[in-house]
Design a protein around this motif. Structure first.
Motif, mmCIF file in Angstrom:
data_model
loop_
_atom_site.group_PDB
_atom_site.id
_atom_site.type_symbol
_atom_site.label_atom_id
_atom_site.label_comp_id
_atom_site.label_asym_id
_atom_site.label_seq_id
_atom_site.Cartn_x
_atom_site.Cartn_y
_atom_site.Cartn_z
ATOM 1 N N ASN A 88 -8.540 5.305 -2.892
ATOM 2 C CA ASN A 88 -8.532 4.978 -1.468
ATOM 3 C C ASN A 88 -9.399 3.754 -1.167
ATOM 4 N N LYS A 89 -9.584 2.899 -2.184
ATOM 5 C CA LYS A 89 -10.379 1.693 -2.007
ATOM 6 C C LYS A 89 -9.514 0.461 -2.232
ATOM 7 N N ARG A 129 2.774 0.783 3.843
ATOM 8 C CA ARG A 129 2.548 -0.393 4.681
ATOM 9 C C ARG A 129 2.192 -1.572 3.777
ATOM 10 N N HIS A 168 0.015 4.596 2.011
ATOM 11 C CA HIS A 168 0.109 4.517 3.469
ATOM 12 C C HIS A 168 1.424 3.900 3.930
ATOM 13 N N TRP A 221 -7.030 -6.026 11.330
ATOM 14 C CA TRP A 221 -7.352 -4.649 10.947
ATOM 15 C C TRP A 221 -8.735 -4.562 10.310
ATOM 16 N N ASP A 251 -12.571 0.529 2.710
ATOM 17 C CA ASP A 251 -12.008 1.863 2.834
ATOM 18 C C ASP A 251 -10.604 1.749 3.429
ATOM 19 N N LEU A 252 -9.600 2.267 2.739
ATOM 20 C CA LEU A 252 -8.219 2.103 3.190
ATOM 21 C C LEU A 252 -7.908 2.894 4.454
ATOM 22 N N ASP A 253 -8.678 3.903 4.760
ATOM 23 C CA ASP A 253 -8.440 4.672 5.979
ATOM 24 C C ASP A 253 -9.003 3.979 7.209
ATOM 25 N N THR A 254 -10.168 3.371 7.064
ATOM 26 C CA THR A 254 -10.866 2.826 8.232
ATOM 27 C C THR A 254 -10.798 1.300 8.346
ATOM 28 N N ASP A 280 0.868 -1.175 0.000
ATOM 29 C CA ASP A 280 0.000 0.000 0.000
ATOM 30 C C ASP A 280 0.908 1.229 0.000
ATOM 31 N N LYS A 307 -12.958 -0.614 6.987
ATOM 32 C CA LYS A 307 -14.351 -1.075 6.968
ATOM 33 C C LYS A 307 -14.758 -1.517 5.564
#
Length: 292
Positions: free
Chosen positions: A98-99, A50, A48, A83, A112-115, A45, A117
Motif C-alpha cells: 500500500n505504498k 485507477r 484501487h 491528490w 500512503d496509497l489510501d491517503t 494502480d 500523504k
C-alpha cells in the motif's frame, strides 16, 4: 552539472519543426484527458483500479515544491487533479503493497496509497537526477540516476547505491522482469539540452550478478524513456522523436505509433497503454491490440 530544464524546451523545438499529430489516431485512441502540468509518468494502480500521474509542474530539476500527483479513472475521468502534493519534480513511480514510491530529483518519496500523504522521504547519497522507479517481486525498489550512470535500491527501509556503470548509458526507464531489470539507456554524450551524441537502447541487468547486457538488435536506436513489458513484447517511448516502439526478443525494434515529441514514462494494464504527453499536459490511452 547538466541543467535538465532544457529537456522540455528541446521537446518543444522538435515539435515545432515536426508538428505531426499529438496522438496515434482515432482507431487506437481510447480516450484523452487534459489539464496536467508537465506530466511525466502514468502508473496503473491495480488495487484501487485507477491511474496515478506525476506532474513536474516546472523544471525537471527545480527544487520548487510545485510537483504533485493526480488520480485518473480507467475511463479517462479526473478523480482528483491535486491528490498528493509536497514534491519538487516527481517522475517515475512504483507500488509495493500500500505504498507508492516516487523519484524526486535526489530523493525517493514514499506515499500512503489510501491517503495520498508523504510518509517518508529518503535522500539517495550523491544522486544527481533520479528518474524511473520499479519494484521487484520481493518488494525491493530500484531507481535510475540518469545523469550519474547509477541504479539505487531501496531495501529494508534504506536506499543505497546498487550499481554504477558507464555501460548503463544514462539509464532512464527501468522495469523489473523476473530475475532481471530491463533498463532503457538514454544514450551516450548527453548534452545540457538532453540531446545525445549517440542514442541509447535496451539493456538487461541480472539482479544476481549485476551484469549489464545490451539487447540484441535493440541498441543505439532511441533515447529510451518509459518501458512496459506485456507478454513477450516490450513497449518503450522515445520522447525526443515522439516515437513508441515495440521490441520482441531477437527482432529489430518496430515503430508502432508516432506522436509529437514529449511522450514520456508510459504505463499500462493488460489491455491499455497510458501515454503522458509532457508538452501538451495530456494523458491518453491506446488499445494495445491495435499496436501489434
Amino acid at each position: 552539472m547538466h541543467k535538465s530544464y532544457g529537456i522540455i524546451s528541446v521537446f518543444a523545438v522538435v515539435a515545432s519543426l515536426f508538428p505531426g499529430p499529438a496522438h496515434a489516431g482515432p482507431a487506437r485512441e481510447v480516450w484523452k484527458v487534459s489539464g496536467f502540468k508537465t506530466p511525466e509518468s502514468a502508473l496503473y494502480d491495480k488495487a484501487h483500479q485507477r491511474l496515478i500521474v506525476s506532474n513536474i509542474n516546472g523544471a525537471p530539476d527545480a527544487v520548487d515544491g510545485n510537483g504533485f500527483l493526480s488520480l485518473v479513472s480507467l475511463d479517462g475521468q479526473i478523480i482528483q487533479m491535486d491528490w498528493a502534493s509536497g514534491f519538487d519534480a516527481p517522475k517515475g513511480m512504483a507500488i509495493v503493497g500500500n505504498k507508492l514510491f516516487i523519484s524526486d530529483i535526489t530523493k525517493l518519496r514514499v506515499v500512503d496509497l489510501d491517503t495520498g500523504k508523504i510518509i517518508e522521504t529518503l535522500a539517495a547519497e550523491k544522486a544527481v537526477f533520479l528518474n524511473d522507479v520499479t519494484a521487484s517481486a520481493n518488494g525491493d525498489v530500484f531507481v535510475t540516476d540518469m545523469l550519474a550512470d547509477r541504479i539505487y535500491r531501496y531495501s529494508g527501509g534504506k536506499i543505497d547505491l546498487w550499481l554504477e556503470s558507464a555501460g548503463l548509458g544514462a539509464p532512464n526507464g527501468i522495469i523489473a522482469d523476473g530475475n532481471r531489470l530491463i533498463v532503457g539507456s538514454w544514450g551516450k554524450g548527453v548534452h545540457p539540452d538532453f540531446t545525445t551524441d549517440k542514442p541509447g537502447g535496451l539493456l538487461e541487468v541480472d539482479m544476481a550478478t549485476k551484469a549489464v547486457t545490451p539487447f540484441p538488435q535493440a541498441t543505439a536506436f532511441a533515447n529510451v524513456d518509459g518501458i512496459v513489458v506485456l507478454a513477450r513484447s516490450i513497449y518503450l517511448s522515445d520522447p525526443l522523436k515522439g516515437a513508441l516502439y515495440r521490441v520482441v526478443a531477437g527482432q529489430a525494434p518496430q515503430l508502432v505509433a508516432q506522436f509529437k515529441p514529449g511522450d514520456v514514462d508510459i504505463g499500462s494494464d493488460d489491455e491499455t497503454l497510458y501515454v503522458p504527453m509532457m508538452n501538451e499536459g495530456e494523458l491518453f490511452a491506446l488499445k494495445i491490440n491495435a499496436l501489434n
